[in-house]
Design an enzyme around this catalytic site. Structure first.
Site, PDB file in Angstrom:
ATOM      1  N   HIS A  40      45.280  24.958  48.645  1.00  0.00           N
ATOM      2  CA  HIS A  40      44.255  25.803  48.029  1.00  0.00           C
ATOM      3  C   HIS A  40      44.150  25.444  46.547  1.00  0.00           C
ATOM      4  CE1 HIS A  40      44.131  29.319  51.134  1.00  0.00           C
ATOM      5  NE2 HIS A  40      44.132  28.138  51.730  1.00  0.00           N
TER       6      HIS A  40
ATOM      7  N   GLU B 187      44.346  27.160  43.711  1.00  0.00           N
ATOM      8  CA  GLU B 187      45.349  27.687  42.789  1.00  0.00           C
ATOM      9  C   GLU B 187      46.700  26.994  42.977  1.00  0.00           C
ATOM     10  OE1 GLU B 187      42.495  31.044  43.974  1.00  0.00           O
ATOM     11  OE2 GLU B 187      43.541  29.417  44.984  1.00  0.00           O
TER      12      GLU B 187
ATOM     13  N   SER C  72      38.626  34.977  44.282  1.00  0.00           N
ATOM     14  CA  SER C  72      39.777  35.874  44.363  1.00  0.00           C
ATOM     15  C   SER C  72      40.910  35.204  45.146  1.00  0.00           C
ATOM     16  CB  SER C  72      39.334  37.166  45.049  1.00  0.00           C
ATOM     17  OG  SER C  72      40.368  38.106  45.099  1.00  0.00           O
TER      18      SER C  72
ATOM     19  N   CYS D 157      43.902  34.259  47.543  1.00  0.00           N
ATOM     20  CA  CYS D 157      44.425  34.725  48.821  1.00  0.00           C
ATOM     21  C   CYS D 157      45.896  35.131  48.652  1.00  0.00           C
ATOM     22  CB  CYS D 157      44.303  33.624  49.866  1.00  0.00           C
ATOM     23  SG  CYS D 157      45.469  32.251  49.623  1.00  0.00           S
TER      24      CYS D 157
ATOM     25  N   CYS E 277      48.151  32.174  47.405  1.00  0.00           N
ATOM     26  CA  CYS E 277      47.955  31.838  45.996  1.00  0.00           C
ATOM     27  C   CYS E 277      48.405  32.978  45.088  1.00  0.00           C
ATOM     28  CB  CYS E 277      46.495  31.477  45.757  1.00  0.00           C
ATOM     29  SG  CYS E 277      46.015  29.999  46.702  1.00  0.00           S
TER      30      CYS E 277
END
Length: 158
Positions: free
Chosen positions: A58, A60, A83, A85, A88
């Site tokens: 992901h 992040e 936003s 998950c 992250c």
């Protein structure tokens, strides 16, 4: 749209550019950036799940991985176009990142509740660019999006 200070805006802009990079590579258009208090962009990253066939890649986590070994996580701000998950969010909590700029949470509300519970400052930008990018992606790629956020296939697509 809330007004971000110039450094926060710089971080979100860097994250947005990473989201566009992921999109241009055929991936999911989510980006992230880490910025130091002096305005230095420490690292950037984008979602690379599709490109690297890696379910943990992901934006992040990729950004944090790109930052390498550090001892100053507690001074950094993480910006993400979406936003974060649970995975992250957990990574940000683990490294004690105190501030997170979120481009948008209209298309996906991650674990902001957990971030808040851990005392992490959230700056929700409601950035129109981020919202438009994710709406377009989700409309064009609903199955890929559901795969990314962990929604099992419907029985007819199983």
């Amino acid at each position: 749209m809330p007004t971000l200070n110039p450094l926060d805006q710089r971080a979100l802009d860097a994250a947005y550019q990473q989201a566009l990079k992921s999109q241009s590579e055929g991936g999911i258009p989510i980006g992230a950036a880490l910025i130091a208090p002096d305005g230095t962009i420490v690292a950037t990253g984008h979602n690379q799940r599709v490109q690297n066939d890696d379910p943990t890649a992901h934006a992040e986590t990729t950004c944090i991985r790109n930052a390498g070994r550090r001892r100053d996580w507690h001074k950094l701000t993480l910006a993400s176009t979406l936003s974060p998950c649970a995975m992250c969010t957990g990574t940000a909590i683990l490294h004690q990142i105190p501030r997170i700029i979120i481009g948008e949470h209209e298309t996906f509300l991650g674990r902001e509740d957990w971030l808040t519970q851990e005392g992490i400052e959230i700056l929700l930008a409601n950035d129109p660019r981020c919202i438009k990018l994710m709406h377009a992606f989700i409309n064009q790629n609903p199955e890929l999006w559901n795969e990314d956020i962990g929604i099992p296939p419907t029985p007819q697509n199983d």
